[in-house]
Design a protein around this motif. Structure first.
Motif, PDB file in Angstrom:
ATOM      1  N   PHE A  35      13.782  -2.933  -8.807  1.00 45.40           N
ATOM      2  CA  PHE A  35      12.931  -2.743  -7.636  1.00 45.40           C
ATOM      3  C   PHE A  35      11.465  -2.697  -8.039  1.00 45.40           C
ATOM      4  N   ALA A  36      11.151  -1.989  -9.133  1.00 40.80           N
ATOM      5  CA  ALA A  36       9.756  -1.887  -9.589  1.00 40.80           C
ATOM      6  C   ALA A  36       9.206  -3.266  -9.919  1.00 40.80           C
ATOM      7  N   VAL A  37      10.002  -4.071 -10.627  1.00 39.49           N
ATOM      8  CA  VAL A  37       9.557  -5.416 -11.011  1.00 39.49           C
ATOM      9  C   VAL A  37       9.325  -6.256  -9.760  1.00 39.49           C
ATOM     10  N   PHE A  38      10.301  -6.232  -8.862  1.00 40.58           N
ATOM     11  CA  PHE A  38      10.220  -6.991  -7.620  1.00 40.58           C
ATOM     12  C   PHE A  38       8.992  -6.583  -6.806  1.00 40.58           C
ATOM     13  N   PHE A  39       8.836  -5.289  -6.651  1.00 37.75           N
ATOM     14  CA  PHE A  39       7.752  -4.742  -5.840  1.00 37.75           C
ATOM     15  C   PHE A  39       6.392  -5.148  -6.410  1.00 37.75           C
ATOM     16  N   MET A  40       6.226  -5.009  -7.730  1.00 31.23           N
ATOM     17  CA  MET A  40       4.941  -5.349  -8.341  1.00 31.23           C
ATOM     18  C   MET A  40       4.698  -6.852  -8.310  1.00 31.23           C
ATOM     19  N   ARG A  41       5.753  -7.627  -8.510  1.00 31.75           N
ATOM     20  CA  ARG A  41       5.596  -9.085  -8.463  1.00 31.75           C
ATOM     21  C   ARG A  41       5.048  -9.522  -7.101  1.00 31.75           C
ATOM     22  N   GLN A  42       5.645  -8.957  -6.036  1.00 30.96           N
ATOM     23  CA  GLN A  42       5.193  -9.327  -4.700  1.00 30.96           C
ATOM     24  C   GLN A  42       3.712  -9.031  -4.534  1.00 30.96           C
ATOM     25  N   PHE A  43       3.267  -7.941  -5.115  1.00 27.67           N
ATOM     26  CA  PHE A  43       1.863  -7.576  -4.974  1.00 27.67           C
ATOM     27  C   PHE A  43       0.965  -8.493  -5.804  1.00 27.67           C
ATOM     28  N   PHE A  44       1.372  -8.799  -7.027  1.00 27.96           N
ATOM     29  CA  PHE A  44       0.573  -9.689  -7.887  1.00 27.96           C
ATOM     30  C   PHE A  44       0.456 -11.082  -7.274  1.00 27.96           C
ATOM     31  N   ALA A  94       6.467  -0.390   4.749  1.00 27.42           N
ATOM     32  CA  ALA A  94       6.347  -1.564   5.591  1.00 27.42           C
ATOM     33  C   ALA A  94       6.335  -2.809   4.709  1.00 27.42           C
ATOM     34  N   PHE A  95       5.616  -2.704   3.599  1.00 28.87           N
ATOM     35  CA  PHE A  95       5.458  -3.821   2.686  1.00 28.87           C
ATOM     36  C   PHE A  95       6.795  -4.236   2.070  1.00 28.87           C
ATOM     37  N   SER A  96       7.505  -3.258   1.520  1.00 24.70           N
ATOM     38  CA  SER A  96       8.743  -3.601   0.828  1.00 24.70           C
ATOM     39  C   SER A  96       9.850  -3.924   1.816  1.00 24.70           C
ATOM     40  N   GLY A  97       9.760  -3.342   3.008  1.00 29.09           N
ATOM     41  CA  GLY A  97      10.849  -3.492   3.958  1.00 29.09           C
ATOM     42  C   GLY A  97      10.828  -4.812   4.694  1.00 29.09           C
ATOM     43  N   VAL A  98       9.648  -5.327   4.965  1.00 30.93           N
ATOM     44  CA  VAL A  98       9.599  -6.470   5.861  1.00 30.93           C
ATOM     45  C   VAL A  98       9.237  -7.766   5.160  1.00 30.93           C
ATOM     46  N   LYS A  99       8.233  -7.667   4.280  1.00 33.80           N
ATOM     47  CA  LYS A  99       7.782  -8.907   3.670  1.00 33.80           C
ATOM     48  C   LYS A  99       8.849  -9.534   2.791  1.00 33.80           C
ATOM     49  N   GLY A 100       9.623  -8.679   2.110  1.00 32.68           N
ATOM     50  CA  GLY A 100      10.756  -9.091   1.276  1.00 32.68           C
ATOM     51  C   GLY A 100      10.552 -10.267   0.401  1.00 32.68           C
ATOM     52  N   LEU A 103      -6.487  -3.833  -9.787  1.00 34.06           N
ATOM     53  CA  LEU A 103      -6.474  -4.293  -8.395  1.00 34.06           C
ATOM     54  C   LEU A 103      -5.209  -3.884  -7.656  1.00 34.06           C
ATOM     55  N   THR A 104      -4.216  -3.406  -8.393  1.00 34.61           N
ATOM     56  CA  THR A 104      -2.929  -3.101  -7.747  1.00 34.61           C
ATOM     57  C   THR A 104      -2.771  -1.611  -7.449  1.00 34.61           C
ATOM     58  N   LYS A 105      -3.870  -0.885  -7.434  1.00 35.37           N
ATOM     59  CA  LYS A 105      -3.760   0.569  -7.245  1.00 35.37           C
ATOM     60  C   LYS A 105      -2.913   0.983  -6.038  1.00 35.37           C
ATOM     61  N   PRO A 106      -3.083   0.348  -4.861  1.00 35.54           N
ATOM     62  CA  PRO A 106      -2.241   0.775  -3.736  1.00 35.54           C
ATOM     63  C   PRO A 106      -0.745   0.585  -4.021  1.00 35.54           C
ATOM     64  N   ALA A 107      -0.422  -0.541  -4.671  1.00 36.84           N
ATOM     65  CA  ALA A 107       0.983  -0.785  -4.999  1.00 36.84           C
ATOM     66  C   ALA A 107       1.480   0.234  -6.015  1.00 36.84           C
ATOM     67  N   LEU A 136      -0.588  11.354   0.034  1.00 39.02           N
ATOM     68  CA  LEU A 136      -0.624   9.903  -0.115  1.00 39.02           C
ATOM     69  C   LEU A 136       0.013   9.175   1.056  1.00 39.02           C
ATOM     70  N   GLN A 137       0.056   9.860   2.192  1.00 37.76           N
ATOM     71  CA  GLN A 137       0.748   9.362   3.375  1.00 37.76           C
ATOM     72  C   GLN A 137       0.408   7.912   3.709  1.00 37.76           C
ATOM     73  N   LYS A 138      -0.885   7.587   3.602  1.00 38.37           N
ATOM     74  CA  LYS A 138      -1.342   6.257   3.984  1.00 38.37           C
ATOM     75  C   LYS A 138      -0.620   5.178   3.166  1.00 38.37           C
ATOM     76  N   TYR A 139      -0.639   5.364   1.848  1.00 41.38           N
ATOM     77  CA  TYR A 139       0.011   4.406   0.957  1.00 41.38           C
ATOM     78  C   TYR A 139       1.503   4.318   1.235  1.00 41.38           C
ATOM     79  N   PHE A 140       2.074   5.488   1.480  1.00 45.95           N
ATOM     80  CA  PHE A 140       3.514   5.592   1.625  1.00 45.95           C
ATOM     81  C   PHE A 140       4.013   4.721   2.762  1.00 45.95           C
ATOM     82  N   VAL A 141       3.430   4.890   3.931  1.00 46.17           N
ATOM     83  CA  VAL A 141       3.877   4.134   5.098  1.00 46.17           C
ATOM     84  C   VAL A 141       3.617   2.642   4.891  1.00 46.17           C
TER      85      VAL A 141
END
Lengths: 292, 295
Positions: A168-177, A286-292, A206-210, A277-282
Motif C-alpha cells: 500500500f505504501a509503495v502504491f500510494f507514493m507512486r500515485q503521488f509521484f 479521498a485520494f487513495s479511495g477514489v483515484k485508485g 514535494l510529497t509532504k502531504p502524501a 492532521l485532519q486536513k491531510y487525513f480526509v
C-alpha cells in the motif's frame, strides 16, 4: 412562495434533527466511557444512570497504570508504530519513486505483482510468515539453514520487518509521484546530480502531504494491530497496549472504571494525531479511495 | 543514441537499487509465505519437530470437522448482515453529510471518530456499554420499558452485538469514501435531470447510484475481505462464545495453529478461507459489474 420557504425551513429542521441524533449516538460511547473513567466507583454502578458524576476522580487512571504496566505497553506500542512509520515512509517512497519516475524493463510486471498482493488476505500469510521469522538464517541462535534457535520470534523485529514496506505504501507514493513533473529530474541530471540526491532533495520534499497521510495510516495500523503482536511476542515485558488492554478486560472483569480509562488512553494518540492532521487525513482517504 | 542507451541503463540500475529493499521484504513476507501456505497445508508441521508430507489428509479431516464449518457458518451469517448494512448506512450518512450546511464538518468528524479506535479499545468500551445491568444500552432501553438482554452472553444476541460494534466502527470511513465518490459525480447530470423533471428518487436511482458503482465496488470488496477475517472483536467481546456462536475461522485458525500447534492443519483451514474470500470477491465483482478496475 411562502409554502416554498416553509418547506425549505422544514427540510433544514429535519436535516439537523436527523444529523444531530445520529452524530450524538455515534459519539455517545466515547462520552460514556469518558464519564465512567472519571466517576467514583460507587457512581459507576448506581441506578438509575448518573449522567453527571457526584465528583471527579483520577483514581481509575492511577489503577490502570499500577495494576498492569500500562506505561510500558504504551511505550512498546509507540516504538513499534513509529518504526513502522519510518520504514514505510522511506522504503515506500523510494520504491514508489522508482516505479513512477524511472524506466526499467520490469517496472510494469513487478508493480502489477505488488498490487495483486494487496488482495491476498492476511490470514493466508500468517502461519508461513511465522515460519519464515522463526527460521530466519543466522538470527536468534539460528544456523545458516535456519535451524536451532527462535529467529525473530519474541523480538520487535518480528513485527517491524513483515510490515516494513507494505504494498500500500509503495502504491500510494507512486500515485503521488506520478502527479509530479519529470523535467526537474532531467534538469538535475544535466547538472550532474546523483540519482539518490534527485530523489531525496528534489522530489521527496514535494510529497509532504502524501507522507503525512501515509504516516497517519501506518501509525494507526501499527498502533491498533492486535493478532500479529499477540502471536510473535510472548514476553510480558514486550506486550503492546492492545494486548495489555485485552488482558485487562479479561482479568479484571468487574473493574469498569480502570478499563474505560485504559481504553481511552489507548485511543488518545490516534485521536490527537487525527485532530492535528485532519486536513491531510480526509484528503488522503479521498485520494487513495477514489483515484485508485 | 549511445548516450541515451547509457542513460537508460544507468536509470534502470538505479531503479533496481531503489526497489531492492521492498522487493526483498516482499519476497520474504509475501511471495514465499503464499507458496509455503499451500505446501504447509499438505504437511503435519507442528513447530516443534514434525513436518512430514501427509498429502490431502488435512483436507479430508476438514470435511468432517463440525467446528470448522460452524465457524464458517457464523462468519457467513455475520457477513450477510454486516456487509449490506455497512454499505447502506455509510451511503445514507454520506448523502446526508454531503450537503453544504453549517456544522457539517463537525458532524462528519463525529461519525468518523469511531473508525480511529482500535478494535480492542472499541470492544472494551462496548463490553461496558452492553453490560446487562449497568450498561448504557439496556438503561436507555429501560426508559422505553424494554428489558434488554444479556447481549454478549446469550446465543441469540451475541453475534448481533458484534455486528453492532463493527458497524459502529466501520461506517465512518466508508462514509468518507462515499462522500469523495459523491463529489466526483458531475453536476451537469443532475442539472439536466432536473430540467427533465426527475424526482430526487429518480436522480438517485439513475444518476447517483450508477455513478457510485466504482465506490460501491471498493467499499463492498473491502467489507468482504474484512468481514470474513473477523477476529479482534470476537476475541475481546465474547471469546468466541457463548457455545461457539461467535467463533470465526480466523479465531479457530489462531487457536489450532498457535495454541495447539497444529500448523499444517491450520494452514489447510486458512487456505480454504482464502479461497472462500476469493470466491465472494469474485461474485461481488460480477454483481457490481465495475468496468474500470479499481486497483
Amino acid at each position: 412562495m411562502t409554502t416554498y420557504s416553509v418547506q425549505k425551513a422544514l427540510t433544514t429542521v429535519l436535516f439537523y434533527v436527523v444529523t444531530i441524533t445520529i452524530s450524538v449516538a455515534m459519539f455517545l460511547p466515547f462520552f460514556w466511557s469518558l464519564i465512567t473513567s472519571f466517576k467514583p466507583s460507587d457512581d459507576i454502578f448506581s441506578m438509575p444512570i448518573k449522567w453527571i458524576p457526584t465528583k471527579l476522580t483520577l483514581e481509575h487512571y492511577r489503577s490502570a497504570f499500577t495494576t498492569v504496566p500500562f506505561g510500558l505497553y504504551f511505550w512498546n506500542s509507540f516504538v513499534l508504530a513509529a518504526a513502522g512509520v519510518l520504514a514505510n515512509l522511506f522504503f515506500g517512497s523510494i520504491s514508489g519513486y522508482a516505479f513512477a519516475k524511472l524506466n526499467f524493463r520490469l517496472n510494469k510486471p513487478l508493480f502489477r505483482i505488488l498490487l495483486a498482493a494487496m488482495m491476498i488476505p492476511g490470514i493466508v500469510t500468517m502461519i508461513p510468515s511465522f515460519y519464515v521469522l522463526k527460521h530466519f538464517p543466522l538470527i536468534g541462535g539460528n544456523d545458516l539453514l535456519g535451524a536451532g534457535g527462535n529467529g525473530f520470534l519474541n523480538s520487535f523485529w518480528g513485527i517491524i520487518l513483515p510490515g516494513a514496506s507494505g504494498s500500500f505504501a509503495v502504491f500510494f507514493m507512486r500515485q503521488f509521484f506520478l502527479t509530479l513533473p519529470s523535467d526537474m529530474m532531467e534538469m538535475a541530471r544535466i547538472e550532474g546530480c546523483k540519482e539518490f540526491r534527485i530523489f531525496w532533495n528534489i522530489y521527496l520534499p514535494l510529497t509532504k502531504p502524501a507522507l503525512a497521510t501515509l504516516s497517519i495510516f501506518t501509525f494507526q495500523a501499527g498502533w491498533n494491530s492486535f493478532l500479529w503482536p499477540m502471536i510473535i511476542l510472548n514476553d510480558p515485558e514486550k506486550a503492546t497496549i492492545q494486548m495489555g488492554l485485552q488482558a485487562f478486560s479479561y482479568n479484571h472483569q468487574t473493574d469498569f472504571g480502570p478499563m474505560m480509562a485504559g481504553a481511552l488512553i489507548a485511543v488518545l494518540p490516534i485521536l490527537v494525531m487525527f485532530l492535528l492532521l485532519q486536513k491531510y487525513f480526509v484528503q488522503g482517504i479521498a485520494f487513495s479511495g477514489v483515484k485508485g | 543514441m549511445a548516450s541515451i542507451g547509457k542513460l537508460n541503463r544507468h536509470q534502470a540500475r538505479t531503479a533496481y537499487l531503489f526497489i531492492t529493499p521492498t522487493m526483498l521484504l516482499f519476497l520474504a513476507f509475501t511471495i514465499v509465505p503464499v507458496v509455503m501456505a499451500l505446501y504447509l497445508s499438505f504437511t503435519n508441521y507442528d513447530v516443534v519437530s514434525r513436518m512430514d508430507f501427509v498429502g490431502i489428509d488435512n483436507y479430508k479431516r476438514l470435511i468432517d470437522d463440525a467446528l470448522f464449518w460452524q465457524t464458517f457458518k457464523n462468519v457467513c451469517y455475520y457477513a450477510v448482515i454486516f456487509i449490506p448494512l455497512n454499505i447502506l448506512i455509510s451511503l445514507l450518512l454520506a448523502l446526508l453529510l454531503n450537503f453544504k450546511r453549517f456544522g457539517v464538518k463537525l458532524f462528519r468528524t463525529m461519525n468518523y471518530l469511531p473508525t480511529l479506535t482500535s478494535a480492542v479499545a472499541a470492544a472494551t468500551v462496548w463490553i461496558w456499554l452492553l453490560h446487562p445491568e449497568f450498561g448504557l444500552i439496556n438503561n436507555l432501553l429501560s426508559y422505553f420499558g424494554v428489558i434488554g438482554p444479556a447481549w454478549l452472553a446469550q446465543t441469540e444476541t451475541a453475534m448481533f452485538s458484534i455486528i453492532m460494534v463493527t458497524l459502529w466502527q466501520s461506517v465512518g470511513s466508508n462514509m468518507v469514501i462515499y462522500i469523495a465518490g459523491l463529489q466526483g459525480v458531475p453536476d451537469y447530470l443532475y442539472e439536466s435531470a432536473k430540467l427533465d423533471g426527475a424526482t430526487a428518487l429518480d436522480r438517485f436511482r439513475y444518476i447517483t447510484w450508477p455513478q457510485l458503482r466504482p465506490t460501491t465496488f471498493l467499499v463492498s470488496t473491502m467489507s468482504i475481505i474484512g468481514a470474513l477475517q473477523l477476529f479482534d472483536q470476537a476475541f475481546v467481546l465474547t471469546q468466541g462464545g457463548p457455545g461457539n456462536v461467535t467463533k470465526t475461522p480466523v479465531y479457530l485458525i489462531y487457536q489450532q495453529g498457535f495454541n495447539q500447534l497444529q500448523m499444517g492443519y491450520a494452514s489447510a483451514q486458512a487456505f480454504i478461507l482464502a479461497i472462500a474470500i476469493l470466491i465472494f470477491s469474485f461474485i461481488n465483482m460480477r454483481a457490481t459489474k465495475s468496468e474500470e478496475s479499481i486497483v
